[in-house]
Design a protein around this motif. Structure first.
Motif, PDB file in Angstrom:
ATOM      1  N   ILE A  21     146.339   3.135  11.744  1.00 42.74           N
ATOM      2  CA  ILE A  21     147.363   3.062  12.805  1.00 42.74           C
ATOM      3  C   ILE A  21     148.778   3.372  12.339  1.00 42.74           C
ATOM      4  N   LYS A  22     148.999   3.558  11.041  1.00 43.59           N
ATOM      5  CA  LYS A  22     150.371   3.666  10.548  1.00 43.59           C
ATOM      6  C   LYS A  22     151.126   4.881  11.090  1.00 43.59           C
ATOM      7  N   ASN A  23     150.414   5.883  11.568  1.00 40.79           N
ATOM      8  CA  ASN A  23     151.067   7.073  12.135  1.00 40.79           C
ATOM      9  C   ASN A  23     151.100   7.063  13.660  1.00 40.79           C
ATOM     10  N   SER A  24     150.680   5.966  14.255  1.00 39.81           N
ATOM     11  CA  SER A  24     150.656   5.873  15.720  1.00 39.81           C
ATOM     12  C   SER A  24     152.070   5.793  16.285  1.00 39.81           C
ATOM     13  N   PRO A  25     152.327   6.417  17.432  1.00 38.70           N
ATOM     14  CA  PRO A  25     153.649   6.291  18.075  1.00 38.70           C
ATOM     15  C   PRO A  25     153.934   4.882  18.575  1.00 38.70           C
ATOM     16  N   PHE A 113     148.610  -6.059  29.813  1.00 38.50           N
ATOM     17  CA  PHE A 113     149.214  -5.101  30.745  1.00 38.50           C
ATOM     18  C   PHE A 113     148.943  -3.644  30.381  1.00 38.50           C
ATOM     19  N   GLY A 114     148.421  -3.395  29.179  1.00 37.13           N
ATOM     20  CA  GLY A 114     148.171  -2.029  28.749  1.00 37.13           C
ATOM     21  C   GLY A 114     149.261  -1.517  27.839  1.00 37.13           C
ATOM     22  N   SER A 115     148.991  -0.417  27.140  1.00 39.32           N
ATOM     23  CA  SER A 115     149.942   0.105  26.160  1.00 39.32           C
ATOM     24  C   SER A 115     151.264   0.514  26.792  1.00 39.32           C
ATOM     25  N   LYS A 116     151.240   1.031  28.010  1.00 44.30           N
ATOM     26  CA  LYS A 116     152.466   1.368  28.740  1.00 44.30           C
ATOM     27  C   LYS A 116     152.917   0.219  29.640  1.00 44.30           C
ATOM     28  N   GLY A 117     151.978  -0.427  30.262  1.00 42.95           N
ATOM     29  CA  GLY A 117     152.299  -1.525  31.177  1.00 42.95           C
ATOM     30  C   GLY A 117     152.976  -2.693  30.484  1.00 42.95           C
ATOM     31  N   ALA A 118     152.821  -2.794  29.160  1.00 40.34           N
ATOM     32  CA  ALA A 118     153.447  -3.892  28.416  1.00 40.34           C
ATOM     33  C   ALA A 118     154.957  -3.900  28.567  1.00 40.34           C
ATOM     34  N   HIS A 119     155.525  -2.745  28.916  1.00 43.52           N
ATOM     35  CA  HIS A 119     156.978  -2.701  29.101  1.00 43.52           C
ATOM     36  C   HIS A 119     157.415  -3.584  30.275  1.00 43.52           C
ATOM     37  N   ILE A 120     156.540  -3.822  31.231  1.00 40.69           N
ATOM     38  CA  ILE A 120     156.903  -4.641  32.408  1.00 40.69           C
ATOM     39  C   ILE A 120     157.222  -6.070  31.989  1.00 40.69           C
ATOM     40  N   ALA A 336     165.563  -7.499  21.955  1.00 43.24           N
ATOM     41  CA  ALA A 336     165.588  -6.511  20.871  1.00 43.24           C
ATOM     42  C   ALA A 336     164.202  -5.916  20.646  1.00 43.24           C
ATOM     43  N   ARG A 337     163.187  -6.764  20.667  1.00 44.01           N
ATOM     44  CA  ARG A 337     161.807  -6.277  20.505  1.00 44.01           C
ATOM     45  C   ARG A 337     161.379  -5.444  21.717  1.00 44.01           C
ATOM     46  N   ALA A 338     161.830  -5.837  22.907  1.00 43.47           N
ATOM     47  CA  ALA A 338     161.483  -5.076  24.110  1.00 43.47           C
ATOM     48  C   ALA A 338     162.058  -3.668  24.042  1.00 43.47           C
ATOM     49  N   VAL A 339     163.296  -3.544  23.588  1.00 45.20           N
ATOM     50  CA  VAL A 339     163.919  -2.229  23.431  1.00 45.20           C
ATOM     51  C   VAL A 339     163.191  -1.428  22.357  1.00 45.20           C
ATOM     52  N   GLU A 340     162.887  -2.077  21.247  1.00 45.32           N
ATOM     53  CA  GLU A 340     162.170  -1.429  20.146  1.00 45.32           C
ATOM     54  C   GLU A 340     160.823  -0.888  20.609  1.00 45.32           C
ATOM     55  N   ASN A 341     160.146  -1.658  21.462  1.00 47.29           N
ATOM     56  CA  ASN A 341     158.827  -1.272  21.945  1.00 47.29           C
ATOM     57  C   ASN A 341     158.860  -0.071  22.890  1.00 47.29           C
ATOM     58  N   LEU A 342     160.032   0.218  23.473  1.00 47.76           N
ATOM     59  CA  LEU A 342     160.149   1.362  24.369  1.00 47.76           C
ATOM     60  C   LEU A 342     159.928   2.676  23.618  1.00 47.76           C
ATOM     61  N   ALA A 343     160.355   2.721  22.374  1.00 47.62           N
ATOM     62  CA  ALA A 343     160.189   3.937  21.552  1.00 47.62           C
ATOM     63  C   ALA A 343     160.124   3.515  20.087  1.00 47.62           C
ATOM     64  N   PRO A 344     158.976   2.971  19.643  1.00 48.04           N
ATOM     65  CA  PRO A 344     158.858   2.407  18.294  1.00 48.04           C
ATOM     66  C   PRO A 344     159.250   3.354  17.171  1.00 48.04           C
ATOM     67  N   ARG A 345     159.057   4.663  17.359  1.00 52.35           N
ATOM     68  CA  ARG A 345     159.371   5.619  16.295  1.00 52.35           C
ATOM     69  C   ARG A 345     160.851   5.994  16.245  1.00 52.35           C
TER      70      ARG A 345
END
Length: 496
Positions: A21-25, A113-120, A336-345
């Motif tokens: 998983i280390k190269n996952s977005p 919530f899912g990989s994208k839905g987690a943002h909610i 801070a984690r929520a923002v980070e999770n929006l675009a982890p890379r």
């Protein structure tokens, strides 16, 4: 292939798992599962975390708010303690997941919530955290302003209150920017200092007033049980909602716990007791000021302003410390984690902390604190109605649907079992919306307002039941056999 291993109830990734998983977005250093060496938080660390967060100006003010609404001192304190005992339940339930699997809240949310839905749920929690960040900065800045005016000619400086607020806001953002490990160290030495300073304030009040003062014997303003309950239930929801935010993102801290025992003992022994203790100090000191100064002073800064310059200096340090220990731990990590999770890379925790600080200003904390009605009913009650259903879904998913079995590497895949085809788990979204809608609609139906008054609790239970039913036999659920295939068991493993 074994992608994860369990030892003493703690699950970590194997080398194969990390490589996968280390190269996952969806992966970065801040969001990855913690490693064995990072599980260092003891019971003392968790106790000091909650002591540091609970001893703050909003806690002091909450008891004042309840008394201003008509309660007597013991009704207000018991309401606060009961609310914190209730919210401790979801805190401990969600703490288990963070401790066992070492994942932060946004990653935990991918599960339901899912990989994208987690943002909610992550952004919802983040916005509320940013709101609280601003509230604490306003409390602290206003207190510092009051103390500066009592010592110098600060009152003659144009815009002195706003200067104090923005200066204190900058200090909070800077400390938060340094990260969770710095927070752990600060809480560890700050907790005993805050306890000593709180007790010193209580001893001073009792000594100067010659007793508890008249307010502790003042009766409740309610003449009937019905009148009391009309205020009690929304006040209880407010007391619960005070830490309902942490009930969601507590995995952000428990992912570093040495064991389940460490986090359970540390949190259970400190949260309800400290909230009750510091709320009582607020009531007792205000009661004593009636005897000492002829009026009830609910603002601790206003009390300290009447002391000697040296005592004011020490009190200012205490207020800064109390606000910092709350703000940087409870209110900045989640956004801070929520923002980070929006675009982890592309985004880091530090970038998230800076963005959260700016958002806290946009939420206008000065309006939220304009009066206690806004604070108790508008702010605490409204976001409690939002977070209750999310808490219910989190608990249902981990404990009732998955039975504490998670495939860690799948949480970091864009096409894994927790992606739910579109990246969104529609059942979680529906369960959340129904859990929010029913209390909200009840607010406007005669005779059903009690449902809205208990919106956090009702919403949690509704969403928990609906989500559990809708997720029955979902393809993302691991059987015991599936879990064993991916999890290597260390010989020292104990029941998890």
């Amino acid at each position: 292939m074994k992608t994860q291993t369990v030892s003493n109830g703690i699950v970590t990734l194997t080398k194969e798992g990390e490589e996968a998983i280390k190269n996952s977005p969806l992966y970065n250093e801040g969001l990855r599962p913690t490693r064995t060496a990072e599980h260092t938080w003891t019971s003392y660390n968790f106790a000091s975390l909650w002591i540091g967060m609970s001893i703050c100006l909003p806690t002091y003010a909450m008891a004042a708010g309840l008394i201003s609404l008509g309660m007597n001192w013991w009704q207000a304190i018991l309401t606060i303690i009961l609310g914190n005992c209730i919210v401790l339940i979801p805190i401990l339930l969600n703490s288990h997941a963070g401790t066992k699997f070492g994942i932060p809240y946004p990653v935990f949310a991918r599960l339901w919530f899912g990989s994208k839905g987690a943002h909610i749920p992550a952004v919802a929690r983040g916005l509320i955290g940013a709101g609280w960040f601003g509230i604490n900065c306003w409390f602290g800045g206003a207190a510092i302003d009051t103390l500066l005016m009592s010592m110098t000619g600060w009152a003659n400086v144009p815009g002195h209150l706003w200067i104090s607020f923005f200066g204190f806001w900058l200090l909070n953002v800077w400390v938060a920017y340094r990260g969770p490990e710095a927070i752990k160290k600060m809480e560890a030495w700050a907790a005993p200092i805050l306890i000593i300073m709180s007790l010193a304030l209580l001893v001073w009040a009792l000594t100067k007033a010659g007793g508890w003062g008249p307010m502790l014997s003042a009766p409740s303003k309610f003449t009937t049980t019905a009148e009391f309950l009309k205020v009690f239930f929304p006040a209880l929801t407010g007391a619960i909602a005070f830490w309902a935010t942490m009930a969601l993102n507590i995995p952000d801290f428990c992912r570093y716990a040495k064991s389940q025992k460490a986090q359970v003992i540390g949190q259970s022994s400190s949260l309800p007791t400290t909230m009750g203790f510091f709320s009582f100090i607020g009531v007792a000191v205000a009661s004593a000021t009636v005897v000492i100064y002829g009026e009830a002073l609910w603002d601790p800064a206003a009390v300290l302003a009447k002391f000697s310059p040296f005592a004011i200096f020490l009190g200012t340090i205490g207020i800064i410390l109390a606000t910092l220990t709350t703000n940087v731990a409870a209110n900045i990590v989640a956004p801070a984690r929520a923002v980070e999770n929006l675009a982890p890379r592309r985004l880091s925790y530090k970038a998230g902390a800076l963005i959260a600080g700016v958002v806290s200003l946009l939420l206008q904390p000065w309006y939220i604190l304009e009066n206690f009605g806004n604070y108790i009913f508008l702010w605490l009650g409204t976001y409690g109605a939002l977070l209750g259903p999310i808490d219910g879904i989190a608990i249902a998913d981990y404990w009732l649907v998955r039975k504490r079995r998670i495939h860690l590497t799948e949480l970091y895949k864009t096409n894994g079992i927790y992606t739910y085809k579109t990246g969104f788990n529609g059942r979680a979204i529906w369960a959340m919306l129904i859990g929010i809608a029913i209390p909200f609609i009840s607010k406007y139906i005669p005779g059903l307002s009690i449902i809205w008054d208990n919106a956090w609790t009702v919403g949690l239970l509704i969403s928990l039941v609906i989500y559990t039913w809708m997720m029955k036999n979902d393809g993302s659920i691991l059987s015991a056999n599936d879990y064993e295939k991916i999890t290597a068991n260390n010989k020292q493993t104990i029941a998890s």
